[in-house]
Motif scaffolding. Structure first.
Motif, mmCIF file in Angstrom:
data_model
loop_
_atom_site.group_PDB
_atom_site.id
_atom_site.type_symbol
_atom_site.label_atom_id
_atom_site.label_comp_id
_atom_site.label_asym_id
_atom_site.label_seq_id
_atom_site.Cartn_x
_atom_site.Cartn_y
_atom_site.Cartn_z
ATOM 1 N N LEU A 39 46.293 9.956 63.955
ATOM 2 C CA LEU A 39 46.506 10.993 63.193
ATOM 3 C C LEU A 39 46.540 10.360 61.614
ATOM 4 O O LEU A 39 47.332 9.557 61.275
ATOM 5 C CB LEU A 39 47.726 11.867 63.450
ATOM 6 N N ILE A 40 45.654 11.115 60.699
ATOM 7 C CA ILE A 40 45.878 10.748 59.218
ATOM 8 C C ILE A 40 47.002 11.388 58.710
ATOM 9 O O ILE A 40 47.038 12.673 59.007
ATOM 10 C CB ILE A 40 44.617 10.844 58.494
ATOM 11 N N SER A 41 48.075 10.735 58.113
ATOM 12 C CA SER A 41 48.950 11.382 57.252
ATOM 13 C C SER A 41 49.233 10.760 55.905
ATOM 14 O O SER A 41 48.934 9.499 56.137
ATOM 15 C CB SER A 41 50.299 11.343 58.159
ATOM 16 N N VAL A 42 49.859 11.412 55.047
ATOM 17 C CA VAL A 42 50.290 10.932 53.729
ATOM 18 C C VAL A 42 51.664 11.438 53.663
ATOM 19 O O VAL A 42 51.964 12.390 52.924
ATOM 20 C CB VAL A 42 49.268 11.261 52.712
ATOM 21 N N PRO A 43 52.582 10.387 53.972
ATOM 22 C CA PRO A 43 54.063 10.754 53.604
ATOM 23 C C PRO A 43 54.419 10.435 52.084
ATOM 24 O O PRO A 43 54.063 9.312 51.567
ATOM 25 C CB PRO A 43 54.689 10.165 54.659
ATOM 26 N N PHE A 44 54.951 11.336 51.455
ATOM 27 C CA PHE A 44 55.912 10.985 50.320
ATOM 28 C C PHE A 44 56.956 10.995 50.485
ATOM 29 O O PHE A 44 57.712 12.316 50.759
ATOM 30 C CB PHE A 44 55.345 12.097 49.155
ATOM 31 N N GLN A 45 58.138 10.177 50.518
ATOM 32 C CA GLN A 45 59.380 9.869 51.128
ATOM 33 C C GLN A 45 60.329 9.483 49.724
ATOM 34 O O GLN A 45 59.751 8.343 49.069
ATOM 35 C CB GLN A 45 59.650 8.675 51.970
ATOM 36 N N PHE A 46 61.185 10.448 49.422
ATOM 37 C CA PHE A 46 62.111 10.140 48.287
ATOM 38 C C PHE A 46 63.380 9.638 48.837
ATOM 39 O O PHE A 46 64.126 10.472 49.544
ATOM 40 C CB PHE A 46 62.269 11.531 47.321
ATOM 41 N N ASN A 47 63.882 8.608 48.266
ATOM 42 C CA ASN A 47 65.087 8.005 48.410
ATOM 43 C C ASN A 47 66.034 8.007 47.295
ATOM 44 O O ASN A 47 65.684 7.310 46.135
ATOM 45 C CB ASN A 47 65.045 6.551 49.338
ATOM 46 N N TYR A 48 67.164 8.332 47.334
ATOM 47 C CA TYR A 48 68.458 7.958 46.125
ATOM 48 C C TYR A 48 69.422 7.412 46.731
ATOM 49 O O TYR A 48 70.195 7.951 47.656
ATOM 50 C CB TYR A 48 68.614 9.256 45.486
ATOM 51 N N ASP A 229 48.125 27.475 53.400
ATOM 52 C CA ASP A 229 46.737 27.638 53.106
ATOM 53 C C ASP A 229 45.945 26.833 54.273
ATOM 54 O O ASP A 229 45.099 25.795 53.604
ATOM 55 C CB ASP A 229 46.439 27.408 51.813
ATOM 56 N N LYS A 230 46.333 26.767 55.507
ATOM 57 C CA LYS A 230 45.672 25.911 56.463
ATOM 58 C C LYS A 230 45.812 24.492 56.390
ATOM 59 O O LYS A 230 45.419 23.675 57.267
ATOM 60 C CB LYS A 230 43.983 26.157 56.302
ATOM 61 N N GLN A 231 46.633 23.935 55.338
ATOM 62 C CA GLN A 231 46.938 22.645 55.254
ATOM 63 C C GLN A 231 48.336 22.284 56.184
ATOM 64 O O GLN A 231 49.469 22.969 55.464
ATOM 65 C CB GLN A 231 47.163 22.140 54.077
ATOM 66 N N PRO A 232 48.279 21.580 57.255
ATOM 67 C CA PRO A 232 49.520 21.222 57.825
ATOM 68 C C PRO A 232 50.627 20.571 56.842
ATOM 69 O O PRO A 232 49.992 19.282 56.652
ATOM 70 C CB PRO A 232 49.166 20.649 59.146
ATOM 71 N N VAL A 233 51.857 20.687 56.635
ATOM 72 C CA VAL A 233 52.617 19.794 55.748
ATOM 73 C C VAL A 233 54.014 19.818 56.458
ATOM 74 O O VAL A 233 54.341 20.780 57.217
ATOM 75 C CB VAL A 233 52.677 20.549 54.486
ATOM 76 N N SER A 234 54.801 18.585 56.482
ATOM 77 C CA SER A 234 56.085 18.642 57.175
ATOM 78 C C SER A 234 56.925 18.234 55.972
ATOM 79 O O SER A 234 56.583 17.234 55.248
ATOM 80 C CB SER A 234 56.022 17.405 58.389
ATOM 81 N N PHE A 235 57.972 18.909 55.903
ATOM 82 C CA PHE A 235 59.020 18.830 54.901
ATOM 83 C C PHE A 235 60.232 18.265 55.730
ATOM 84 O O PHE A 235 60.581 18.608 56.963
ATOM 85 C CB PHE A 235 59.486 20.027 54.380
ATOM 86 N N THR A 236 61.001 17.410 55.102
ATOM 87 C CA THR A 236 62.010 16.760 55.493
ATOM 88 C C THR A 236 63.225 16.462 54.422
ATOM 89 O O THR A 236 62.865 16.136 53.345
ATOM 90 C CB THR A 236 61.759 15.106 56.192
ATOM 91 N N GLY A 257 64.243 12.954 51.114
ATOM 92 C CA GLY A 257 63.616 13.738 51.341
ATOM 93 C C GLY A 257 62.201 13.758 51.271
ATOM 94 O O GLY A 257 61.904 12.649 50.869
ATOM 95 N N GLY A 258 61.511 14.374 51.664
ATOM 96 C CA GLY A 258 59.962 13.988 51.660
ATOM 97 C C GLY A 258 58.992 15.148 52.180
ATOM 98 O O GLY A 258 59.495 16.157 52.657
ATOM 99 N N ALA A 259 57.802 14.892 51.900
ATOM 100 C CA ALA A 259 56.691 15.916 52.447
ATOM 101 C C ALA A 259 55.634 14.991 52.809
ATOM 102 O O ALA A 259 55.416 14.085 52.164
ATOM 103 C CB ALA A 259 56.310 16.769 51.195
ATOM 104 N N THR A 260 55.172 15.323 54.254
ATOM 105 C CA THR A 260 53.897 14.544 54.665
ATOM 106 C C THR A 260 52.859 15.812 54.814
ATOM 107 O O THR A 260 52.965 16.638 55.652
ATOM 108 C CB THR A 260 54.402 14.150 56.217
ATOM 109 N N LEU A 261 51.693 15.139 54.365
ATOM 110 C CA LEU A 261 50.264 15.768 54.547
ATOM 111 C C LEU A 261 49.821 15.305 55.638
ATOM 112 O O LEU A 261 49.472 14.191 56.026
ATOM 113 C CB LEU A 261 49.233 15.720 53.266
#
Length: 266
Positions: A39-48, A229-236, A257-261
């Motif tokens: 599965l192609i995925s592009v996570p954007f993961q934010f850490n503080y 809009d037909k784009q699956p996204v996972s929020f964490t 926190g993060g969002a993954t396309l």
């Protein structure tokens, strides 16, 4: 602290968006717990994290982590996993001021069978590389590195249980910087519900063989897969607790926190 407010506000707006059909969303959400899924995925993961050194420094890191599988033949897939950190930090080494920019890239390649073994075990193994792309001396190690990496897991119903690990040795780079010999261990467990909520617990432990020091953050996260809009996204969103850190390292609680396309195969 504004980073928290902006990220949580965005999640609050987007999470109610209508999701997939239950079967599709559950399947995709569960595949996100598998580092070697096709599965192609592009996570954007934010850490503080904060509590660095005597000046109580802090660090914010946005990890951009594209995962792309390539089919080798009928039996094998190679999965490319890249971690590109974008960093903003202040006083992490005493009164060292502010730095921002790119950190060092970690590039992993997992060779994995396309079908699980007889017991349902999924695994992958291959090389991992450290590339000195940091734009500031305090954002990276200025060393080239390489070593082995592997992952093993099993999925049962909504559960995913497994572990990922690697070891990196430095082999070139700035002679005035410390050598790198670092082991990374990430045991993980997660549960995905039928309506595509995922609850995860892991540690991302690192042992520095040069200084004989552990870094052990424990992460608890909650994620939801939706369709925009037909784009699956996972929020964490989640929290982390620093069970162990080196002298001058972070302590207490941190935020994730993060969002993954997702780009599932047609």
């Amino acid at each position: 602290m504004n980073q928290y407010r902006y990220f949580l506000a965005a999640c609050a707006v987007l999470l109610p968006t209508s999701a997939f059909a239950e079967g599709d969303s559950h399947y995709l959400a569960k595949q996100l717990s598998n580092p070697v899924a096709a599965l192609i995925s592009v996570p954007f993961q934010f850490n503080y994290d904060e509590g660095y050194g005597p000046s109580n420094g802090h660090r914010a890191v946005l990890n951009i982590q594209p995962v792309v599988p390539f089919s080798l033949n009928d039996d094998w897939t190679v999965i490319s996993r890249t971690i590109l950190p974008v960093i903003s930090q202040k006083d992490i080494a005493g009164p060292s001021g502010e730095q921002s920019g790119l950190g060092d890239i970690t590039q992993s390649l997992f060779f994995s069978p396309k079908n699980p073994g007889p017991s349902g075990i999924v695994w992958g193994a291959g090389p991992v590389f450290l590339v000195p792309t940091a734009t500031d001396d305090l954002l990276g190690g200025e060393k080239w590195g390489a070593g082995p990496t592997a992952v093993v897991l099993k999925q049962m119903g909504g559960w995913t249980v497994g572990a990922l690990g690697n070891h990196i040795w430095s082999f070139a780079g700035d002679d005035h910087r410390s050598d790198i010999s670092s082991t990374y261990l990430q045991p993980f467990v997660s549960y995905t519900t039928a309506d595509a909520w995922t609850f995860g617990l892991n540690t991302e432990s690192t042992y520095n063989w040069e200084t004989s020091e552990w870094s052990v953050p424990v992460n608890f996260t909650v994620g939801k897969l939706v369709q925009i809009d037909k784009q699956p996204v996972s929020f964490t969103v989640g929290v982390r607790y620093w069970a162990e850190s080196p002298d001058g390292g972070p302590d207490g609680l941190g935020f994730r926190g993060g969002a993954t396309l997702l780009f599932p195969a047609k």
